[in-house]
Design an enzyme around this catalytic site. Structure first.
Site, PDB file in Angstrom:
ATOM      1  CG  ASP A  89      -0.304  -0.446   2.506  1.00  0.00           C
ATOM      2  OD1 ASP A  89       0.671  -1.223   2.477  1.00  0.00           O
ATOM      3  OD2 ASP A  89      -0.786  -0.030   3.564  1.00  0.00           O
ATOM      4  CD  GLU A 114       8.369   1.326   5.523  1.00  0.00           C
ATOM      5  OE1 GLU A 114       7.256   0.824   5.723  1.00  0.00           O
ATOM      6  OE2 GLU A 114       8.537   2.533   5.313  1.00  0.00           O
TER       7      GLU A 114
END
Length: 566
Positions: free
Chosen positions: A319, A520
């Site tokens: 997402d 990340e």
């Protein structure tokens, strides 16, 4: 026929808690009150817990008093901050540090093939980050669950880091890959035990261990986690405990709204799966963002369908991405429930193979045979529905209808845009080992795809501003493709795997040396740059990135003569 204002989406919805609903109100007020550039992360409000001795009804009354005269005007920031401090414990305060029992600073034989001194020192530092990310859920969460959005879990956890103050489902697979390298088998087993407890309670592993995530799952990798642990520890008790819960999870992904049937030209029905969130409202952790995104829709039905497709993209773990848009990069054309994704079906094929293996280990040969048969049926669907001979890759399939009934396969429904996920099936052993010609086609396609960048594999070729698009690369996709290519007997595939792994390791090293943290995601179009884009600031920590760095170093080592500096 046009939608009327009274039409609503009739799909499944899992109700949320009263606390989550109230915290959304606080979040809305905060985002109206703060100047635009100082707006706090909306998730930080959903992560709050009630301060003792106040009850939810007492706090709601105080909040009504605070906002009653405002008539949609902002509440002064100081007043709001004072209210939050008085009535709530801070985000993350119900998650306590836990010293992992199996952490050793320099485990015996740790990364013995990493000969380069700088890389070895850095690898030890990455290994040491498990201590920073190791937590346990406080006793108060178990004793008074309705005062928290964090969910109780039986064992300690490894969190991703930064704003992600809870366990996430698919992240845990790559965390466990790293924990295996770090020889932290007790911690790894604890992560699996926690996820199994969620499957036992809800029937599926949640997106994350928070109350507002109960309406969706994430890529189903629990069987792969059990398999990785068993492969090293030969823990048959874990396998026996896991099987009934994996069967429960398998049923979730292969029934109801998740199940789709595509009929081929010969009239053969192929059963596949799609993502489908049980939610049709703004996501609580990002409700203001979702409401703004939906503001252009005129009917309730259009808004609900859009919100479901947004939540479904969150269930995919990717997402957001142009992959889910009918008219990219237009975000309002998100239609995730209309996509039959290659990678979800890769994970389910792996689940079928894992369950077959585990049933054999536990002595259930009939059950094992049943799942081998299911895996062969899904592999056949890969060849028929997803594979594109001309492209040399597997392509997502767009549904023509709602997915409720079987529909006939059409070549034009394949999404011919290039995504890293198009190469995910190479991760499966039966695909990377059985057909050398197929592997050679895939290697050629990947080489010519434009996805291989200086620091690793791009998520897509579209630079949309979404985080699961160019110029970003993510640890899971690097690991799946590298592992699959590396297991092949094709020399060129093996060389490509090592080359991509080294690029990824090197860029993470350079980012760490510059910033002191693991990120990340990376900006893979340049060496030594971390990624951005999407609906939140870049995050550090970072669970799955650490895991893949350690797994790659274990697989490929680092020779003493090979420099890692730019």
């Amino acid at each position: 026929m046009l939608d009327s204002d009274t039409d609503t989406d009739s799909g499944p919805v899992v109700a949320t808690t009263k606390l989550v609903t109230f915290l959304q109100r606080v979040q809305h007020t905060a985002l109206r009150s703060y100047p635009k550039k100082q707006t706090p992360d909306p998730k930080s409000y959903i992560d709050l817990s009630l301060k003792r001795p106040y009850s939810l009804s007492t706090i709601e009354s105080a909040f009504d008093d605070l906002t009653s005269g405002s008539h949609d005007q902002p509440v002064p920031v100081e007043t709001l901050e004072k209210f939050v401090k008085e009535y709530f414990d801070g985000a993350g305060e119900d998650l306590l540090h836990h010293e992992p029992v199996d952490f050793v600073s320099d485990p015996s034989g740790f990364l013995s093939n990493v000969e380069n001194k700088e890389v070895r020192e850095w690898a030890r530092e990455v290994h040491g980050l498990w201590r920073n990310l190791s937590c346990r859920v406080s006793d108060s969460v178990r004793e008074s669950a309705d005062r928290h959005t964090l969910l109780p879990l039986p064992e300690p956890v490894i969190i991703p880091g930064s704003r992600f103050r809870e366990v996430y489902y698919w992240d845990s697979y790559w965390v466990i890959k790293g924990l295996m390298t770090s020889q932290m088998f007790t911690t790894a087993k604890g992560l699996v035990t926690n996820l199994m407890s969620l499957v036992e309670t809800y029937g599926y592993a949640l997106n994350g261990a928070r109350a507002h995530y109960t309406n969706r799952s994430q890529p189903p990798l629990l069987s792969s986690m059990v398999y990785e642990i068993y492969n090293v520890t030969k823990d048959e008790e874990l396998v026996r405990k896991a099987i009934p819960l994996l069967l429960k999870e398998y049923e979730f992904w292969n029934s109801g709204k998740h199940k789709v049937v595509i009929r081929d030209a010969n009239g053969y029905d192929h059963v596949l799966s799609r993502y489908y969130a049980m939610w049709n409202k703004p996501r609580p952790e990002s409700s203001v963002f979702d409401e703004e995104s939906a503001s252009g829709f005129s009917t309730m039905l259009e808004k609900q369908r859009f919100h479901r497709d947004i939540a479904t993209a969150a269930e995919s773990g990717c997402d957001f991405s142009t992959r889910w848009m009918r008219d990219p990069p237009n975000f309002t054309t998100m239609a995730t429930t209309s996509v039959v994704p290659v990678d979800l079906n890769v994970f389910l094929l792996k689940m079928e193979l894992d369950i077959a293996f585990m049933m054999k280990v536990s002595g259930d040969q009939n059950g094992s045979d049943r799942f081998v048969k299911a895996s062969k049926a899904r592999e056949k669907a890969f060849q028929t529905v997803f594979w594109n001979e001309k492209a040399g890759q597997w392509l997502d399939y767009w549904l023509s209808s709602s997915g409720e009934e079987s529909e006939t396969w059409k070549a034009e429904n394949q999404n011919t845009n290039v995504f890293a996920s198009n190469f995910a099936p190479i991760w499966i052993n039966s695909i990377n080992s059985d057909d050398e010609n197929l592997v050679k086609k895939v290697v050629t396609a990947l080489k010519n795809s434009g996805l291989i960048a200086p620091a690793g594999i791009l998520t897509s070729l579209a630079n949309s501003g979404q985080q699961w698009d160019s110029p970003n690369g993510w640890a899971p996709q690097q690991e799946m493709i590298v592992t699959g290519l590396g297991r092949s007997s094709v020399k060129e595939a093996k060389e490509m795997a090592e080359d991509i792994a080294r690029r990824w390791i090197k860029s993470n090293y350079l980012v760490y040396k510059k910033s002191g943290t693991i990120h990340e995601k990376l900006k893979v179009t340049e060496l030594g740059e971390y990624g951005g884009g999407g609906e939140y600031m870049p995050q550090t920590g970072f669970g799955w990135s650490n895991g893949v760095i350690l797994a790659f170093l274990e697989e490929y080592g680092w020779p003493s003569h090979l420099s890692i500096e730019a």
